[in-house]
Motif scaffolding. Sequence first.
Motif, PDB file in Angstrom:
ATOM      1  N   TYR A   1     -30.057 -15.143 -29.922  1.00 46.15           N
ATOM      2  CA  TYR A   1     -30.331 -13.851 -29.294  1.00 46.15           C
ATOM      3  C   TYR A   1     -30.272 -12.677 -30.272  1.00 46.15           C
ATOM      4  O   TYR A   1     -30.575 -11.547 -29.887  1.00 46.15           O
TER       5      TYR A   1
ATOM      6  N   ALA B   1     -33.777  -4.971 -28.390  1.00 49.06           N
ATOM      7  CA  ALA B   1     -33.469  -4.425 -27.060  1.00 49.06           C
ATOM      8  C   ALA B   1     -32.513  -3.246 -27.145  1.00 49.06           C
ATOM      9  O   ALA B   1     -32.761  -2.177 -26.580  1.00 49.06           O
ATOM     10  N   HIS B   2     -31.409  -3.423 -27.847  1.00 48.70           N
ATOM     11  CA  HIS B   2     -30.392  -2.372 -27.889  1.00 48.70           C
ATOM     12  C   HIS B   2     -30.721  -1.285 -28.901  1.00 48.70           C
ATOM     13  O   HIS B   2     -30.273  -0.150 -28.759  1.00 48.70           O
TER      14      HIS B   2
ATOM     15  N   TYR C   1     -35.081  -8.756 -22.793  1.00 47.63           N
ATOM     16  CA  TYR C   1     -34.310  -9.957 -22.452  1.00 47.63           C
ATOM     17  C   TYR C   1     -35.077 -10.909 -21.529  1.00 47.63           C
ATOM     18  O   TYR C   1     -34.844 -12.116 -21.555  1.00 47.63           O
TER      19      TYR C   1
ATOM     20  N   ASP D   1     -23.764 -10.652 -31.194  1.00 45.46           N
ATOM     21  CA  ASP D   1     -24.310 -11.986 -30.955  1.00 45.46           C
ATOM     22  C   ASP D   1     -23.923 -12.952 -32.071  1.00 45.46           C
ATOM     23  O   ASP D   1     -23.631 -14.120 -31.806  1.00 45.46           O
TER      24      ASP D   1
ATOM     25  N   SER E   1     -31.562  -8.974 -29.356  1.00 43.37           N
ATOM     26  CA  SER E   1     -30.563  -7.930 -29.128  1.00 43.37           C
ATOM     27  C   SER E   1     -30.783  -6.740 -30.051  1.00 43.37           C
ATOM     28  O   SER E   1     -30.608  -5.582 -29.646  1.00 43.37           O
TER      29      SER E   1
ATOM     30  N   ASN F   1     -28.387  -7.741 -16.483  1.00 40.97           N
ATOM     31  CA  ASN F   1     -28.775  -6.737 -17.470  1.00 40.97           C
ATOM     32  C   ASN F   1     -28.856  -5.344 -16.855  1.00 40.97           C
ATOM     33  O   ASN F   1     -28.476  -4.358 -17.476  1.00 40.97           O
TER      34      ASN F   1
ATOM     35  N   MET G   1     -34.768  -2.515 -22.401  1.00 32.65           N
ATOM     36  CA  MET G   1     -33.694  -3.482 -22.637  1.00 32.65           C
ATOM     37  C   MET G   1     -33.853  -4.692 -21.713  1.00 32.65           C
ATOM     38  O   MET G   1     -33.773  -5.837 -22.154  1.00 32.65           O
TER      39      MET G   1
ATOM     40  N   ASP H   1     -22.992  -1.546 -24.084  1.00 31.90           N
ATOM     41  CA  ASP H   1     -23.911  -0.462 -23.745  1.00 31.90           C
ATOM     42  C   ASP H   1     -23.187   0.876 -23.644  1.00 31.90           C
ATOM     43  O   ASP H   1     -23.786   1.924 -23.880  1.00 31.90           O
TER      44      ASP H   1
ATOM     45  N   GLY I   1     -18.079  -4.283 -26.996  1.00 30.59           N
ATOM     46  CA  GLY I   1     -18.848  -5.460 -26.598  1.00 30.59           C
ATOM     47  C   GLY I   1     -17.985  -6.697 -26.412  1.00 30.59           C
ATOM     48  O   GLY I   1     -18.377  -7.644 -25.733  1.00 30.59           O
TER      49      GLY I   1
ATOM     50  N   ALA J   1     -25.292  -4.743 -31.476  1.00 28.34           N
ATOM     51  CA  ALA J   1     -25.702  -5.879 -30.635  1.00 28.34           C
ATOM     52  C   ALA J   1     -26.006  -7.107 -31.491  1.00 28.34           C
ATOM     53  O   ALA J   1     -25.645  -8.230 -31.136  1.00 28.34           O
TER      54      ALA J   1
END
Length: 156
Positions: free
Chosen positions: A73, A80-81, A110, A65, A77, A131, A106, A38, A23, A61
């Motif tokens: 976020y 989402a992840h 976001y 952040d 995150s 994204n 995902m 990802d 990342g 994730a």
Amino acid sequence: MQKIDTKDLTLLALMTGLSLVLGLIHVPTPTGFLTLLDTGIFFTSFLLGSRRGAIVGGLSAFLLDLYLGYPQYMVFSLLAHGAQGYFAGWQGKGRLLGLLLASVIMIVVYILAAFALGYGWGGAIAGIWGNFCQNTLGLVLGFSFYRAFTRVFPRR
């Protein structure tokens, strides 16, 4: 409740660390940058399955952040992840549906994050393409690394 052994916990920590380091790699684009986070999430999900993919995806994730200075976020995150890792780890006939859900969820999380953080429609729409590209790049590289890894180290 299933008992977690030290070997499994160590493997999850290593995969989380690997995803976190990936990342930190930024691929520049005309509208910003893509990270390789990802890639680690998809690789882990393909190799270790849904539950472990969700743990590694959400945690890496979340920590990324925190490390990069985007605390607003972190929770988004994580969701989402984490969902991305869970659905990407589906096996068999559900694999294609899982990959589609991983991508869509995902991106949608976001979009909702843009609204929750006050960026409105402009921020939500602007983030969709980035994204999507990050997700697609992660899927292609994660699957490629998974195939190479399983050829070099076949499962017993």
